[in-house]
Design an enzyme around this catalytic site. Sequence first.
Site, mmCIF file in Angstrom:
data_model
loop_
_atom_site.group_PDB
_atom_site.id
_atom_site.type_symbol
_atom_site.label_atom_id
_atom_site.label_comp_id
_atom_site.label_asym_id
_atom_site.label_seq_id
_atom_site.Cartn_x
_atom_site.Cartn_y
_atom_site.Cartn_z
ATOM 1 C CG ASP A 180 11.860 -5.550 6.188
ATOM 2 O OD1 ASP A 180 11.494 -5.428 7.546
ATOM 3 O OD2 ASP A 180 12.021 -4.321 5.562
ATOM 4 C CB SER A 181 7.371 -4.620 6.709
ATOM 5 O OG SER A 181 8.256 -3.752 6.660
ATOM 6 C CB CYS A 190 11.032 -6.849 10.085
ATOM 7 S SG CYS A 190 9.676 -5.597 10.465
ATOM 8 C CD GLU A 214 8.970 -0.526 1.615
ATOM 9 O OE1 GLU A 214 8.636 -0.849 0.476
ATOM 10 O OE2 GLU A 214 9.930 -0.887 2.351
ATOM 11 C CB CYS A 240 13.404 0.782 11.803
ATOM 12 S SG CYS A 240 12.622 0.740 10.176
ATOM 13 C CG HIS A 246 12.829 0.659 5.979
ATOM 14 N ND1 HIS A 246 12.174 -0.764 6.590
ATOM 15 C CD2 HIS A 246 11.990 0.617 4.490
ATOM 16 C CE1 HIS A 246 11.338 -1.277 5.446
ATOM 17 N NE2 HIS A 246 11.371 -0.458 4.634
HETATM 18 N N1 DGL Z 1 12.166 -2.762 8.523
HETATM 19 C C1 DGL Z 1 11.090 -2.511 9.378
HETATM 20 C C2 DGL Z 1 11.783 -2.604 10.993
HETATM 21 O O1 DGL Z 1 13.016 -2.868 10.726
HETATM 22 C C3 DGL Z 1 9.741 -2.343 9.212
HETATM 23 C C4 DGL Z 1 9.391 -1.204 9.267
HETATM 24 C C5 DGL Z 1 7.690 -0.991 8.690
HETATM 25 O O2 DGL Z 1 7.193 -1.914 7.946
HETATM 26 O O3 DGL Z 1 6.918 -0.233 9.336
HETATM 27 O O4 DGL Z 1 10.939 -2.197 11.732
#
Ligand code: DGL
Length: 270
Positions: free
Chosen positions: A7-8, A70, A162, A194, A196
């Site tokens: 993931d990012s 992600c 974050e 997403c 997150h």
């Molecule tokens: N958790 C990520 C997603 O599912 C990345 C969000 C991001 O880095 O902007 O899109």
Amino acid sequence: MAVGVFDSGLGGLTVLGALQTRLPDVPFVYYGDNANTPYGVRDADDIYTLTCAGVERLWAEGCDLVILACNTASAAALRRMQENWVPEGKRVLGVFVPLIEALTERQWGDNSPPREVAVKHVALFATPATVQSRAFQRELAFRAIGVDVEAQPCGGVVDAIEEGDMILAEALVHSHVSALKRRMPRPDAAVLGCTHYPLMEEAFRAALGPDVAVYSQPDLVAASLEDYLNRRPDMLGTGTKSLCLTTGDPIAVGHKATWFLRRKIDFRPA
Ligand code: DGL
């Protein structure tokens, strides 16, 4: 035998938690690119380059199979990676397909032609890059007809998570849900597109109200990976240890991860 999870940043931990619960005997190696998060405001070339670097790091840990936990990387980079870059013997899978299979009530891996499904009005909440890619609509069109999708780019939510600023994240969720409802007043389903966002699932549910079915990825991705590994046990790589890697500050990332998942998680430098 280890599987990589990319993931990012911290969001993929929501998927990691579900994978560890569902597949307790499989070691998972997590890679969070916290130094470069968020991906959702980057362009597709940038996301591709960063995602390839993370996946290569996971291959080096003995993970022949990597899950892009992600949506932004799955939307903006995965197809290009699969077409031109992933070598023989390695696999990279995304998180969209299991979600869409659940939304369209399909068995895992059912590739039959698109058909009418029960849901008609779907609200998609995702990062700006995911929304811009239209990857969700493309994957949905392979499986379902007659579904109206209204997408809301949820700027700022990933940054707030974050940063650990959950009050700001909650306020942003409410404002993004209101913005979407002005365009689609009565969605029958909402997709948290997403990884997150499961950390804000209660806020999404509260803002959407009880009549909207909320689809969140962690459990769906875990069920689909279990099915995949039953069919392809050879894709369990050579790695033997679970571990969490970050491109950010391991101590700070470990603290936030521990707080989010309510259990101790240590990170090492990637
Ligand atoms: N958790 C990520 C997603 O599912 C990345 C969000 C991001 O880095 O902007 O899109």
